[in-house]
Design a protein around this motif. Structure first.
Motif, PDB file in Angstrom:
ATOM      1  N   HIS A   1      20.030 -15.038  16.431  1.00 50.92           N
ATOM      2  CA  HIS A   1      19.022 -16.041  16.104  1.00 50.92           C
ATOM      3  C   HIS A   1      18.378 -16.576  17.384  1.00 50.92           C
ATOM      4  CE1 HIS A   1      18.621 -16.930  11.861  1.00 50.92           C
ATOM      5  NE2 HIS A   1      19.932 -16.846  11.679  1.00 50.92           N
ATOM      6  N   ALA A   2      19.210 -16.881  18.381  1.00 49.82           N
ATOM      7  CA  ALA A   2      18.692 -17.429  19.630  1.00 49.82           C
ATOM      8  C   ALA A   2      17.777 -16.424  20.328  1.00 49.82           C
ATOM      9  CB  ALA A   2      19.856 -17.822  20.548  1.00 49.82           C
TER      10      ALA A   2
ATOM     11  N   TRP B   1      11.263  -9.025  31.092  1.00 49.87           N
ATOM     12  CA  TRP B   1      11.066 -10.467  31.019  1.00 49.87           C
ATOM     13  C   TRP B   1      12.349 -11.254  31.233  1.00 49.87           C
ATOM     14  CZ3 TRP B   1      13.019 -13.852  27.256  1.00 49.87           C
ATOM     15  CH2 TRP B   1      13.663 -13.235  26.188  1.00 49.87           C
ATOM     16  N   LEU B   2      13.477 -10.705  30.860  1.00 47.07           N
ATOM     17  CA  LEU B   2      14.714 -11.452  31.048  1.00 47.07           C
ATOM     18  C   LEU B   2      15.104 -11.540  32.504  1.00 47.07           C
ATOM     19  CD1 LEU B   2      16.949 -10.214  28.105  1.00 47.07           C
ATOM     20  CD2 LEU B   2      15.800 -12.402  28.357  1.00 47.07           C
ATOM     21  N   GLY B   3      14.892 -10.450  33.244  1.00 47.91           N
ATOM     22  CA  GLY B   3      15.375 -10.436  34.614  1.00 47.91           C
ATOM     23  C   GLY B   3      14.410 -10.953  35.633  1.00 47.91           C
ATOM     24  N   ASN B   4      13.119 -11.099  35.291  1.00 52.37           N
ATOM     25  CA  ASN B   4      12.130 -11.406  36.308  1.00 52.37           C
ATOM     26  C   ASN B   4      11.486 -12.766  36.154  1.00 52.37           C
ATOM     27  OD1 ASN B   4      12.438  -8.912  37.603  1.00 52.37           O
ATOM     28  ND2 ASN B   4      11.178  -7.925  36.042  1.00 52.37           N
ATOM     29  N   ALA B   5      12.035 -13.630  35.290  1.00 52.86           N
ATOM     30  CA  ALA B   5      11.491 -14.976  35.175  1.00 52.86           C
ATOM     31  C   ALA B   5      11.661 -15.701  36.502  1.00 52.86           C
ATOM     32  CB  ALA B   5      12.229 -15.734  34.060  1.00 52.86           C
ATOM     33  N   GLN B   6      10.586 -16.351  36.959  1.00 55.51           N
ATOM     34  CA  GLN B   6      10.638 -17.067  38.227  1.00 55.51           C
ATOM     35  C   GLN B   6      10.495 -18.554  37.956  1.00 55.51           C
ATOM     36  OE1 GLN B   6       8.017 -15.607  41.230  1.00 55.51           O
ATOM     37  NE2 GLN B   6       8.392 -13.474  40.735  1.00 55.51           N
ATOM     38  N   TRP B   7      11.273 -19.342  38.648  1.00 51.52           N
ATOM     39  CA  TRP B   7      11.223 -20.771  38.444  1.00 51.52           C
ATOM     40  C   TRP B   7      11.597 -21.451  39.740  1.00 51.52           C
ATOM     41  CZ3 TRP B   7      16.459 -22.270  38.635  1.00 51.52           C
ATOM     42  CH2 TRP B   7      17.360 -21.228  38.378  1.00 51.52           C
ATOM     43  N   SER B   8      11.092 -22.637  39.938  1.00 42.84           N
ATOM     44  CA  SER B   8      11.210 -23.330  41.212  1.00 42.84           C
ATOM     45  C   SER B   8      12.637 -23.724  41.509  1.00 42.84           C
ATOM     46  CB  SER B   8      10.337 -24.589  41.174  1.00 42.84           C
ATOM     47  OG  SER B   8      10.517 -25.364  42.332  1.00 42.84           O
ATOM     48  N   GLY B   9      13.067 -23.475  42.750  1.00 41.25           N
ATOM     49  CA  GLY B   9      14.343 -23.975  43.226  1.00 41.25           C
ATOM     50  C   GLY B   9      15.513 -23.074  42.948  1.00 41.25           C
TER      51      GLY B   9
ATOM     52  N   GLY C   1      26.458 -11.748  24.689  1.00 39.89           N
ATOM     53  CA  GLY C   1      27.797 -12.234  24.383  1.00 39.89           C
ATOM     54  C   GLY C   1      27.783 -13.124  23.150  1.00 39.89           C
ATOM     55  N   ALA C   2      28.899 -13.817  22.928  1.00 41.45           N
ATOM     56  CA  ALA C   2      28.986 -14.707  21.774  1.00 41.45           C
ATOM     57  C   ALA C   2      28.019 -15.879  21.890  1.00 41.45           C
ATOM     58  CB  ALA C   2      30.420 -15.218  21.630  1.00 41.45           C
ATOM     59  N   VAL C   3      27.765 -16.318  23.119  1.00 39.42           N
ATOM     60  CA  VAL C   3      26.777 -17.372  23.367  1.00 39.42           C
ATOM     61  C   VAL C   3      25.940 -16.950  24.574  1.00 39.42           C
ATOM     62  CG1 VAL C   3      28.121 -19.278  22.417  1.00 39.42           C
ATOM     63  CG2 VAL C   3      28.427 -18.653  24.796  1.00 39.42           C
ATOM     64  N   PRO C   4      24.696 -17.385  24.647  1.00 33.66           N
ATOM     65  CA  PRO C   4      23.869 -17.039  25.804  1.00 33.66           C
ATOM     66  C   PRO C   4      24.301 -17.808  27.040  1.00 33.66           C
ATOM     67  CG  PRO C   4      22.667 -18.496  24.331  1.00 33.66           C
ATOM     68  CD  PRO C   4      23.948 -18.146  23.634  1.00 33.66           C
ATOM     69  N   SER C   5      23.936 -17.282  28.207  1.00 35.26           N
ATOM     70  CA  SER C   5      24.272 -17.958  29.461  1.00 35.26           C
ATOM     71  C   SER C   5      23.289 -17.553  30.551  1.00 35.26           C
ATOM     72  CB  SER C   5      25.698 -17.616  29.900  1.00 35.26           C
ATOM     73  OG  SER C   5      25.812 -16.239  30.230  1.00 35.26           O
ATOM     74  N   PHE C   6      23.170 -18.418  31.553  1.00 36.22           N
ATOM     75  CA  PHE C   6      22.533 -18.079  32.811  1.00 36.22           C
ATOM     76  C   PHE C   6      23.643 -17.962  33.846  1.00 36.22           C
ATOM     77  CE2 PHE C   6      18.635 -19.552  30.828  1.00 36.22           C
ATOM     78  CZ  PHE C   6      17.693 -18.693  31.380  1.00 36.22           C
ATOM     79  N   TYR C   7      23.560 -16.943  34.686  1.00 39.75           N
ATOM     80  CA  TYR C   7      24.626 -16.751  35.673  1.00 39.75           C
ATOM     81  C   TYR C   7      24.047 -16.306  37.001  1.00 39.75           C
ATOM     82  CZ  TYR C   7      24.142 -11.744  34.566  1.00 39.75           C
ATOM     83  OH  TYR C   7      23.667 -10.475  34.377  1.00 39.75           O
TER      84      TYR C   7
ATOM     85  N   ALA D   1      26.978 -21.621  30.118  1.00 41.55           N
ATOM     86  CA  ALA D   1      26.897 -21.068  28.764  1.00 41.55           C
ATOM     87  C   ALA D   1      26.765 -22.179  27.732  1.00 41.55           C
ATOM     88  CB  ALA D   1      28.138 -20.229  28.461  1.00 41.55           C
ATOM     89  N   GLY D   2      26.040 -21.887  26.661  1.00 40.93           N
ATOM     90  CA  GLY D   2      25.917 -22.860  25.583  1.00 40.93           C
ATOM     91  C   GLY D   2      25.036 -22.342  24.466  1.00 40.93           C
ATOM     92  N   ARG D   3      25.250 -22.866  23.267  1.00 41.04           N
ATOM     93  CA  ARG D   3      24.434 -22.477  22.118  1.00 41.04           C
ATOM     94  C   ARG D   3      23.170 -23.335  22.095  1.00 41.04           C
ATOM     95  NH1 ARG D   3      29.660 -21.815  19.535  1.00 41.04           N
ATOM     96  NH2 ARG D   3      29.935 -19.643  18.906  1.00 41.04           N
ATOM     97  N   LEU D   4      22.300 -23.076  23.047  1.00 41.21           N
ATOM     98  CA  LEU D   4      21.071 -23.840  23.196  1.00 41.21           C
ATOM     99  C   LEU D   4      19.884 -22.885  23.265  1.00 41.21           C
ATOM    100  CD1 LEU D   4      22.159 -26.360  26.001  1.00 41.21           C
ATOM    101  CD2 LEU D   4      21.988 -26.831  23.555  1.00 41.21           C
ATOM    102  N   PRO D   5      18.673 -23.384  22.992  1.00 39.30           N
ATOM    103  CA  PRO D   5      17.490 -22.556  23.242  1.00 39.30           C
ATOM    104  C   PRO D   5      17.441 -22.156  24.709  1.00 39.30           C
ATOM    105  CG  PRO D   5      16.922 -24.485  21.929  1.00 39.30           C
ATOM    106  CD  PRO D   5      18.336 -24.685  22.386  1.00 39.30           C
ATOM    107  N   ARG D   6      16.828 -21.023  24.982  1.00 39.56           N
ATOM    108  CA  ARG D   6      16.817 -20.478  26.330  1.00 39.56           C
ATOM    109  C   ARG D   6      16.234 -21.457  27.344  1.00 39.56           C
ATOM    110  NH1 ARG D   6      13.361 -16.994  29.502  1.00 39.56           N
ATOM    111  NH2 ARG D   6      14.580 -15.541  30.778  1.00 39.56           N
ATOM    112  N   ASP D   7      15.136 -22.146  26.987  1.00 35.66           N
ATOM    113  CA  ASP D   7      14.511 -23.037  27.953  1.00 35.66           C
ATOM    114  C   ASP D   7      15.394 -24.239  28.270  1.00 35.66           C
ATOM    115  OD1 ASP D   7      14.194 -24.019  25.413  1.00 35.66           O
ATOM    116  OD2 ASP D   7      12.130 -24.699  25.675  1.00 35.66           O
ATOM    117  N   ALA D   8      16.121 -24.761  27.261  1.00 36.21           N
ATOM    118  CA  ALA D   8      17.019 -25.882  27.500  1.00 36.21           C
ATOM    119  C   ALA D   8      18.190 -25.458  28.379  1.00 36.21           C
ATOM    120  CB  ALA D   8      17.524 -26.445  26.174  1.00 36.21           C
ATOM    121  N   LEU D   9      18.732 -24.269  28.100  1.00 35.46           N
ATOM    122  CA  LEU D   9      19.837 -23.768  28.914  1.00 35.46           C
ATOM    123  C   LEU D   9      19.371 -23.486  30.338  1.00 35.46           C
ATOM    124  CD1 LEU D   9      22.845 -23.060  28.578  1.00 35.46           C
ATOM    125  CD2 LEU D   9      22.157 -20.707  28.101  1.00 35.46           C
ATOM    126  N   LEU D  10      18.134 -23.015  30.468  1.00 27.94           N
ATOM    127  CA  LEU D  10      17.578 -22.759  31.789  1.00 27.94           C
ATOM    128  C   LEU D  10      17.496 -24.037  32.616  1.00 27.94           C
ATOM    129  CD1 LEU D  10      16.127 -21.023  33.902  1.00 27.94           C
ATOM    130  CD2 LEU D  10      14.015 -21.358  32.605  1.00 27.94           C
TER     131      LEU D  10
END
Length: 274
Positions: A47-48, A104-112, A237-243, A254-263
């Protein structure tokens, strides 16, 4: 005597997520989702993924699949007798193909935050195992009501000193309060290359996220790029994560959150820990 219903297949679970499951199987599938935490976790992750794709690519998801790619699909179907797994979500096929083709998953750029090093991580199965372990640890401990952590936030200084000693690495608890998350506590966990640590945070609504930390072996650390810190999104995985990997240590939020919130949370944690 009635035979017991067969457990749902992955294809049926995908069909349920997409609202395309035949009515005769719906009750069985929904019963499995309600009573099997592993099945529920997979469905939640899908779903996420779907929601993240829709937010990111909008109208692309409703475009028809380009003819050359449909040719690849038809050849795959002729050779295997099955549809390609990346076309399970038929209404989203074009968006998926365009999205993954663009990386798109690997090349997102964001400040800091550091840029991703996708080729390096592809050569590091130990990194993938680390991220999977972080996801499993999240699923196991965040539902706990009475014992979610070994050491509570009230003893934060002791917690940090204890885990730093066990991991043989100075640790720090990031301050995530600006995004509404406070420390619950932490625990010691085993890993392939030694001890690992998990810090748990929650917001006012009781939603929990975890920060998983541990050393990686030399080969995995080298493969994760010696000159730049690798930062990536994982949703398998069972839940999404940024690593990310920094100086031989892996970190996963890791957390069951929308991608932007987890980001946003991962970005803040990275800045606090850098």
């Amino acid at each position: 005597m009635n035979r017991p219903a067969l457990p749902p297949t992955d294809d049926e679970l995908h069909a349920w997520v997409d609202g395309q499951l035949p009515p005769e199987r719906r009750e069985t599938v929904e019963d499995a989702i309600a009573h099997d935490p592993a099945v529920a976790a997979r469905v939640a992750a899908w779903h996420a993924q779907r929601d993240a794709l829709r937010r990111l690519h909008g109208g692309l998801l409703d475009e028809p699949v380009p003819a050359p790619l449909m040719g690849v699909l038809e050849r795959h179907r002729a050779e295997t007798g099955r549809s390609a797994p990346w076309l399970r979500w038929s209404g989203m096929a074009a968006g998926l193909l365009i999205a993954f083709a663009a990386g798109w998953l690997g090349n997102a750029q964001w400040s800091g935050a550091p840029r991703a090093s996708g080729a390096a991580l592809a050569r590091a199965p130990a990194v993938r195992e680390f991220v999977r372990d972080a996801s499993v640890a999240h699923v196991v401990y965040t539902p706990e009501k009475r014992h979610p952590v070994e050491v509570a936030a009230a003893e934060q200084q002791h917690l940090v000193q204890w885990l730093s000693k066990r991991l043989d690495h100075p640790l720090k608890v990031p301050d995530l309060s600006s995004l509404g998350y406070t420390l619950v506590g932490g625990r010691l966990l085993p890993g392939e290359t030694g001890a690992r640590a998990q810090f748990m945070f929650e917001d006012a609504a009781g939603e929990r996220i975890t920060l998983y930390i541990g050393t990686l072996d030399a080969q995995a650390a080298d493969a994760a790029a010696s000159r730049e810190t690798a930062f990536r999104f994982a949703s398998d995985g069972a839940v999404p994560s940024f690593y990310w990997v920094d100086r031989g240590f892996g970190y996963a939020v890791a957390g069951r959150l929308p991608r932007d919130a987890l980001l946003r949370l991962a970005t803040l944690a990275y800045r606090e820990l850098s």
